[in-house]
Design a protein around this motif. Structure first.
Motif, mmCIF file in Angstrom:
data_model
loop_
_atom_site.group_PDB
_atom_site.id
_atom_site.type_symbol
_atom_site.label_atom_id
_atom_site.label_comp_id
_atom_site.label_asym_id
_atom_site.label_seq_id
_atom_site.Cartn_x
_atom_site.Cartn_y
_atom_site.Cartn_z
ATOM 1 N N GLY A 157 -6.696 -12.765 -2.412
ATOM 2 C CA GLY A 157 -6.999 -11.377 -2.653
ATOM 3 C C GLY A 157 -6.364 -10.464 -1.623
ATOM 4 N N ALA A 158 -6.422 -10.867 -0.361
ATOM 5 C CA ALA A 158 -5.827 -10.058 0.702
ATOM 6 C C ALA A 158 -4.323 -9.925 0.494
ATOM 7 C CB ALA A 158 -6.130 -10.677 2.069
ATOM 8 N N ILE A 159 -3.694 -11.007 0.115
ATOM 9 C CA ILE A 159 -2.248 -10.983 -0.120
ATOM 10 C C ILE A 159 -1.934 -10.098 -1.322
ATOM 11 C CG2 ILE A 159 -0.257 -12.384 -0.784
ATOM 12 C CD1 ILE A 159 -1.586 -14.673 0.893
ATOM 13 N N ALA A 160 -2.688 -10.228 -2.388
ATOM 14 C CA ALA A 160 -2.453 -9.414 -3.589
ATOM 15 C C ALA A 160 -2.639 -7.929 -3.291
ATOM 16 C CB ALA A 160 -3.393 -9.862 -4.706
ATOM 17 N N LEU A 161 -3.700 -7.567 -2.595
ATOM 18 C CA LEU A 161 -3.922 -6.168 -2.251
ATOM 19 C C LEU A 161 -2.795 -5.632 -1.368
ATOM 20 C CD1 LEU A 161 -7.767 -6.257 -1.635
ATOM 21 C CD2 LEU A 161 -6.590 -4.939 -3.417
ATOM 22 N N THR A 162 -2.380 -6.431 -0.415
ATOM 23 C CA THR A 162 -1.280 -6.016 0.472
ATOM 24 C C THR A 162 0.000 -5.832 -0.324
ATOM 25 O OG1 THR A 162 -2.318 -7.150 2.346
ATOM 26 C CG2 THR A 162 0.032 -6.639 2.540
ATOM 27 N N LEU A 163 0.275 -6.743 -1.231
ATOM 28 C CA LEU A 163 1.462 -6.630 -2.077
ATOM 29 C C LEU A 163 1.397 -5.355 -2.931
ATOM 30 C CD1 LEU A 163 4.096 -8.062 -2.936
ATOM 31 C CD2 LEU A 163 2.759 -9.216 -4.698
ATOM 32 N N GLY A 164 0.246 -5.074 -3.481
ATOM 33 C CA GLY A 164 0.078 -3.859 -4.270
ATOM 34 C C GLY A 164 0.335 -2.597 -3.467
ATOM 35 N N LEU A 165 -0.009 -2.628 -2.193
ATOM 36 C CA LEU A 165 0.231 -1.474 -1.315
ATOM 37 C C LEU A 165 1.676 -1.393 -0.844
ATOM 38 C CD1 LEU A 165 -2.981 -1.540 0.881
ATOM 39 C CD2 LEU A 165 -2.216 0.364 -0.552
ATOM 40 N N GLU A 166 2.208 -2.502 -0.416
ATOM 41 C CA GLU A 166 3.522 -2.505 0.227
ATOM 42 C C GLU A 166 4.692 -2.567 -0.746
ATOM 43 O OE1 GLU A 166 3.692 -1.851 3.432
ATOM 44 O OE2 GLU A 166 1.495 -1.903 3.549
ATOM 45 N N HIS A 167 4.471 -3.106 -1.931
ATOM 46 C CA HIS A 167 5.544 -3.255 -2.931
ATOM 47 C C HIS A 167 5.027 -2.896 -4.325
ATOM 48 C CE1 HIS A 167 8.071 -5.140 0.090
ATOM 49 N NE2 HIS A 167 7.023 -5.868 0.423
ATOM 50 N N PRO A 168 4.544 -1.689 -4.506
ATOM 51 C CA PRO A 168 3.958 -1.328 -5.804
ATOM 52 C C PRO A 168 4.947 -1.424 -6.964
ATOM 53 C CG PRO A 168 4.258 0.617 -4.435
ATOM 54 C CD PRO A 168 4.543 -0.575 -3.567
ATOM 55 N N ASP A 169 6.222 -1.281 -6.680
ATOM 56 C CA ASP A 169 7.236 -1.367 -7.725
ATOM 57 C C ASP A 169 7.400 -2.787 -8.262
ATOM 58 O OD1 ASP A 169 8.194 -1.792 -5.040
ATOM 59 O OD2 ASP A 169 10.221 -1.924 -5.849
ATOM 60 N N ARG A 170 6.873 -3.764 -7.567
ATOM 61 C CA ARG A 170 6.985 -5.164 -7.983
ATOM 62 C C ARG A 170 5.689 -5.708 -8.571
ATOM 63 N NH1 ARG A 170 10.998 -8.257 -4.007
ATOM 64 N NH2 ARG A 170 12.517 -6.580 -3.804
ATOM 65 N N VAL A 171 4.703 -4.858 -8.731
ATOM 66 C CA VAL A 171 3.381 -5.293 -9.176
ATOM 67 C C VAL A 171 2.981 -4.534 -10.447
ATOM 68 C CG1 VAL A 171 0.935 -5.423 -8.546
ATOM 69 C CG2 VAL A 171 2.683 -5.840 -6.810
ATOM 70 N N LEU A 172 2.779 -5.266 -11.540
ATOM 71 C CA LEU A 172 2.291 -4.645 -12.781
ATOM 72 C C LEU A 172 0.775 -4.510 -12.775
ATOM 73 C CD1 LEU A 172 4.422 -6.382 -15.551
ATOM 74 C CD2 LEU A 172 4.568 -4.024 -14.743
ATOM 75 N N GLY A 173 0.105 -5.442 -12.129
ATOM 76 C CA GLY A 173 -1.346 -5.438 -12.073
ATOM 77 C C GLY A 173 -1.814 -6.468 -11.070
ATOM 78 N N LEU A 174 -3.054 -6.355 -10.686
ATOM 79 C CA LEU A 174 -3.627 -7.273 -9.705
ATOM 80 C C LEU A 174 -4.860 -7.955 -10.273
ATOM 81 C CD1 LEU A 174 -3.474 -4.996 -6.523
ATOM 82 C CD2 LEU A 174 -1.946 -6.897 -7.083
ATOM 83 N N GLY A 175 -4.879 -9.276 -10.215
ATOM 84 C CA GLY A 175 -6.067 -10.060 -10.519
ATOM 85 C C GLY A 175 -6.718 -10.423 -9.202
ATOM 86 N N LEU A 176 -7.875 -9.891 -8.953
ATOM 87 C CA LEU A 176 -8.558 -10.051 -7.665
ATOM 88 C C LEU A 176 -9.824 -10.875 -7.873
ATOM 89 C CD1 LEU A 176 -8.080 -6.330 -6.594
ATOM 90 C CD2 LEU A 176 -6.741 -8.311 -5.813
ATOM 91 N N ILE A 177 -9.776 -12.111 -7.446
ATOM 92 C CA ILE A 177 -10.858 -13.062 -7.692
ATOM 93 C C ILE A 177 -11.568 -13.388 -6.380
ATOM 94 C CG2 ILE A 177 -11.419 -15.371 -8.541
ATOM 95 C CD1 ILE A 177 -8.864 -15.189 -10.282
ATOM 96 N N SER A 178 -12.865 -13.144 -6.351
ATOM 97 C CA SER A 178 -13.697 -13.489 -5.193
ATOM 98 C C SER A 178 -13.132 -12.922 -3.904
ATOM 99 C CB SER A 178 -13.838 -15.013 -5.063
ATOM 100 O OG SER A 178 -14.431 -15.564 -6.201
ATOM 101 N N THR A 179 -12.919 -11.622 -3.874
ATOM 102 C CA THR A 179 -12.305 -11.019 -2.698
ATOM 103 C C THR A 179 -12.888 -9.645 -2.427
ATOM 104 O OG1 THR A 179 -10.190 -10.689 -1.587
ATOM 105 C CG2 THR A 179 -10.331 -9.948 -3.890
ATOM 106 N N GLY A 180 -12.383 -9.011 -1.378
ATOM 107 C CA GLY A 180 -12.827 -7.676 -1.012
ATOM 108 C C GLY A 180 -11.751 -6.964 -0.215
ATOM 109 N N ALA A 181 -12.011 -5.692 0.074
ATOM 110 C CA ALA A 181 -11.085 -4.896 0.885
ATOM 111 C C ALA A 181 -11.204 -5.254 2.361
ATOM 112 C CB ALA A 181 -11.372 -3.414 0.688
ATOM 113 N N ARG A 182 -12.355 -5.763 2.720
ATOM 114 C CA ARG A 182 -12.609 -6.330 4.057
ATOM 115 C C ARG A 182 -13.128 -7.730 3.797
ATOM 116 N NH1 ARG A 182 -15.828 -1.525 4.963
ATOM 117 N NH2 ARG A 182 -14.449 0.010 5.876
#
Length: 160
Positions: free
Chosen positions: A1-26
């Motif tokens: 989840g942390a990696i997916a959220l970071t990817l969504g922030l840092e490379h939004p042009d490469r991300v169509l959507g995020l599946g976030l399973i059992s995770t949080g912002a902290r």
């Protein structure tokens, strides 16, 4: 989840959507987990604690045993490093910057990343939805693989 959220922030042009399973912002880690994973002598106690917190009480004991055996193959320093990375992870202040569709899935009985963390994600991410699984803890993919896969598959099918 942390990696997916970071990817969504840092490379939004490469991300169509995020599946976030059992995770949080902290991802705070219980002090006893940090302590017990830091030493080889207490590593097996850490694994037992993780599995008490990570699985629903309804999970078959055999499944928990298999997961415990697999986790025991991990070097203590690797698991401890993972928990340190989680402890230092915090993107809560930046969630509103993620505009891709997000599917947040959590187990109602997750003690590692409780449902309130998923609810926070959904309330802060501009384009997120929440799915909860009953009789599930942190290990959704192990506890309910078909149901989790179906939710993710349906989400991915809806991305354009």
């Amino acid at each position: 989840g942390a990696i997916a959220l970071t990817l969504g922030l840092e490379h939004p042009d490469r991300v169509l959507g995020l599946g976030l399973i059992s995770t949080g912002a902290r991802l705070p880690v219980a002090p006893q987990l940090l302590e017990s994973t830091s030493q080889s002598a207490t590593f097996h106690a850490a694994i037992n604690l993780i599995h008490r917190w990570a699985f629903s009480p309804n999970t078959p004991e055999r499944l928990i045993e298999l997961a415990s055996r697999q986790m025991a193959l991990t070097r203590p320093s690797v698991l401890h490093g993972d928990f340190l990375a989680c402890q230092n992870f915090d993107l809560a202040s930046r969630l509103t910057e993620i505009h891709q569709p997000c599917l947040v899935i959590c187990g109602i009985e997750d003690k590692m990343t409780p449902m309130r963390m998923s609810q926070t994600l959904v309330s802060c991410l501009p384009n997120a939805s929440l799915e909860t699984l009953a009789n599930a803890g942190h290990m959704l993919i192990i506890e309910h693989p078909q149901q989790t896969a179906a939710l993710v598959s349906n989400f991915l099918a809806g991305l354009k």
